[in-house]
Design a protein around this motif. Structure first.
Motif, short mmCIF file in Angstrom:
data_model
loop_
_atom_site.label_atom_id
_atom_site.label_comp_id
_atom_site.label_asym_id
_atom_site.label_seq_id
_atom_site.Cartn_x
_atom_site.Cartn_y
_atom_site.Cartn_z
N PRO A 444 -3.54 -2.87 55.17
CA PRO A 444 -2.58 -1.83 55.59
C PRO A 444 -1.33 -1.84 54.71
O PRO A 444 -0.77 -2.89 54.41
N ASP A 448 0.33 4.16 55.89
CA ASP A 448 -1.05 4.31 56.36
C ASP A 448 -1.07 4.61 57.86
O ASP A 448 -0.12 4.32 58.58
N LEU A 478 -7.78 1.05 60.35
CA LEU A 478 -6.89 1.41 59.25
C LEU A 478 -7.43 2.68 58.60
O LEU A 478 -8.60 2.73 58.21
N LYS A 480 -6.59 5.17 55.49
CA LYS A 480 -5.78 5.43 54.28
C LYS A 480 -6.05 6.85 53.80
O LYS A 480 -7.17 7.19 53.44
N ASN A 487 0.52 12.33 55.71
CA ASN A 487 0.19 11.40 56.80
C ASN A 487 0.70 11.89 58.16
O ASN A 487 0.06 11.65 59.20
#
Length: 572
Positions: A444, A448, A478, A480, A487
């Motif tokens: 991470p 993220d 997680l 990405k 994001n």
């Protein structure tokens, strides 16, 4: 019969309270409490000097008790301590008397009959605590799923008519259930009865005990329970019998008024909810701009009415999120690079990272079929699978490592993932060696997406706000995202009602339910042009700020209404 000036003022204030209680939170329940409190203080109805005073009534009750003792129908009990001035909680009229419960009421516990004695129909009801919850038994005990045949033991265990029953053992004490008994019944050992003497109005005694919190009398340790020694010393305000009857009549009149007020309040809330749902449906299901604009205008025109309670504002937040990921919240711009081109750029970036050895090549996921698409999106958008559009979708270690209070690297699990970021409350650590093993697979980085995938809080997502490295447990996924996906917009998609509902529905497991990485990768999300992603997030942020302000306004109004109620109570 005369009414004092103070009592007249009290009655006027009570009428004023009815008006205020309708709009105040918890106003009607507080109003019911106030009515009972006034009743037990002698402030609800006028006193009549022609009534036989309570002191004479007590003499008659004592004569009746002595007769029952002489006939061996009642055991003689030990005298209770005299009432001291320090014990008296409030003033009562001169014609009333403070008495101890045990001096005028008889307490009787139930008996545990064997399973062989229990039948479906019989001579007498046999009541257990759970049966008190039956709809027919809401106030009066009228039925049961268990009955008993008449026998010597049954007859000796009967709770007579003119009694009040309540739980005396276990967690049910906290429910404060009280029921009226108007026919002889049997109860089990978890129930106690308060047998009302002939010279006390049963309904008055019932309204008094409704005002008593039995849970505070609990004298049990591991198992909560109430015993005679807890109840007998209680102080009971005894009015003349004629006044008891007037009080009961007044209480019932006022409670009926409360019922009507409550019904009006429920109808008002139901109407508001119906409008709220209708507006939400029209906004979400609008097939053209005119339909959406009409629904939006209707919501704006009725905003204060629809969203006047916090629960409705919470639903408004959900509508905003769903509209955002449907392309209905921010305008489209023909100058934006379409999502189809973004996908090509994402694929090029992924191929470059694979070539550099920074990410692994993934197996291609199935193409999205028309049946999977839940709703229409703008032409410049695309539906994508998370696994295809993200640089990496993985989770933390599946082997729970030794974690310590102090160490080299933070160890993050589901309990640390909050909507606003990572919470370091009660955080633990792992050694450098353990961290390097975990981080080599799950790394991470700042920005993220972290997504809870195991347990009761599955579906909570946040943006990593820590710049330092840390290790994660497998309860957190997680995600990405590439440069072409903002994001904050991805976070909106993961928090949207549709995605949350789909994820929760796909959970499986026995001891701990979870959603697997395979399922997360296969889920579809809408992808707008990058510039539009930013416009959507900006619009959502502004609207969520308005929701915050609306909730603050509701809180202030609630506090104002509560203060007004409390001020009225203080005056009364």
């Amino acid at each position: 019969m005369t009414i004092s000036k103070s009592k007249t003022a009290t009655i006027k204030l009570l009428d004023q309270y009815f008006t205020t209680a309708f709009s105040a939170p918890e106003g009607i329940p507080k109003l019911r409490e106030l009515i009972l409190s006034l009743a037990m203080r002698g402030q609800l109805v006028p006193q009549n000097p022609d009534d036989i005073p309570a002191r004479d009534l007590l003499k008659d009750i004592e004569t009746e008790k002595q007769r029952l003792i002489d006939e061996k129908k009642l055991k003689k009990s030990k005298p209770l301590p005299e009432i001291t001035a320090d014990e008296i909680p409030y003033d009562i009229p001169d014609s009333w008397q403070w008495v101890r419960l045990g001096d005028i009421f008889q307490l009787k516990s139930g008996y545990s009959f064997s399973k062989q004695d229990e039948i479906e129909t019989g001579d007498f009801i046999y009541l257990k605590v759970g049966e008190m919850n039956l709809v027919e038994n809401e106030i009066y005990i009228k039925t049961s799923s268990i009955y008993l045949k008449e026998s010597e033991k049954v007859l000796s265990s009967l709770i007579p008519a003119n009694s009040i029953i309540f739980p005396k053992r276990g967690g049910a004490i906290a429910t404060n259930k009280k029921r009226l008994v108007t026919q002889p019944i049997c109860v089990d050992t978890n129930i106690m009865s308060m047998i009302c003497p002939r010279l006390i109005d049963l309904q008055f005694a019932y309204h008094w005990i409704l005002s008593i919190d039995l849970a505070r009398l609990n004298s049990g340790t591991s198992v909560p329970q109430i015993n005679n020694k807890d109840l007998n010393p209680l102080l009971f305000p005894l009015p003349p019998l004629e006044e008891q009857e007037r009080i009961v009549e007044k209480i019932e009149t006022l409670m009926e008024k409360c019922d009507r007020l409550e019904k009006l309040h429920q109808e008002k809330e139901a109407k508001r909810l119906k409008i709220q749902i209708a507006v939400g449906d029209k906004l979400l299901k609008a097939t053209d701009k005119k339909g959406f604009d009409d629904a939006w205008q209707f919501m704006r025109d009725n905003f204060e009415t629809i969203y006047s309670v916090k629960e409705n504002v919470k639903q408004l937040r959900q509508i905003i999120l769903q509209l955002a990921v449907m392309g209905k919240l921010a305008p489209q711009d023909d100058n934006d690079k379409p999502a189809q081109q973004l996908l090509k750029d994402i694929e090029a970036e992924k191929q470059q990272l694979i070539k550099e050895g920074k990410i692994k090549k993934q197996k291609p996921l199935p193409e999205i079929t028309p049946d999977e698409i839940p709703y229409d999106i703008p032409d410049s958008w695309e539906w994508v699978r998370l696994g295809d559009s993200m640089l990496k979708v993985t989770d933390g270690t599946h082997k729970s490592p030794i974690n310590i209070q102090k160490g080299d690297f933070l160890y993050i699990s589901a309990k640390n993932i909050k909507n606003e970021g990572i919470s370091l409350d009660n955080v633990t650590y792992v050694t450098k060696e353990i961290h390097e093993t975990i981080y080599s697979r799950c790394n991470p980085e700042f920005g993220d997406i972290l997504y809870i995938k195991d347990g009761a809080t599955t579906g909570i997502a946040t943006i990593n706000n820590l710049k330092e490295q840390f290790s994660m447990l497998s309860s957190v996924a997680l995600i990405k995202q590439p440069r072409q996906i903002y994001n904050k917009f991805l976070l909106l998609s993961l928090k949207s009602p549709f995605f949350y509902k789909e994820i929760r529905a796909d959970m499986s497991g026995v001891a701990i339910t979870r959603v697997t990485l395979k399922k997360i990768k296969a889920f579809i999300v809408p992808l707008p042009p990058l510039e539009e992603q930013r416009r959507i997030v900006e619009k959502v942020d502004k609207m969520m700020k308005l929701c915050d302000e609306l909730e603050e306004k509701i809180t202030n109004q609630t506090e104002k209404q509560t203060s007004l109620l409390n001020a009225l109570i203080a005056q009364i």
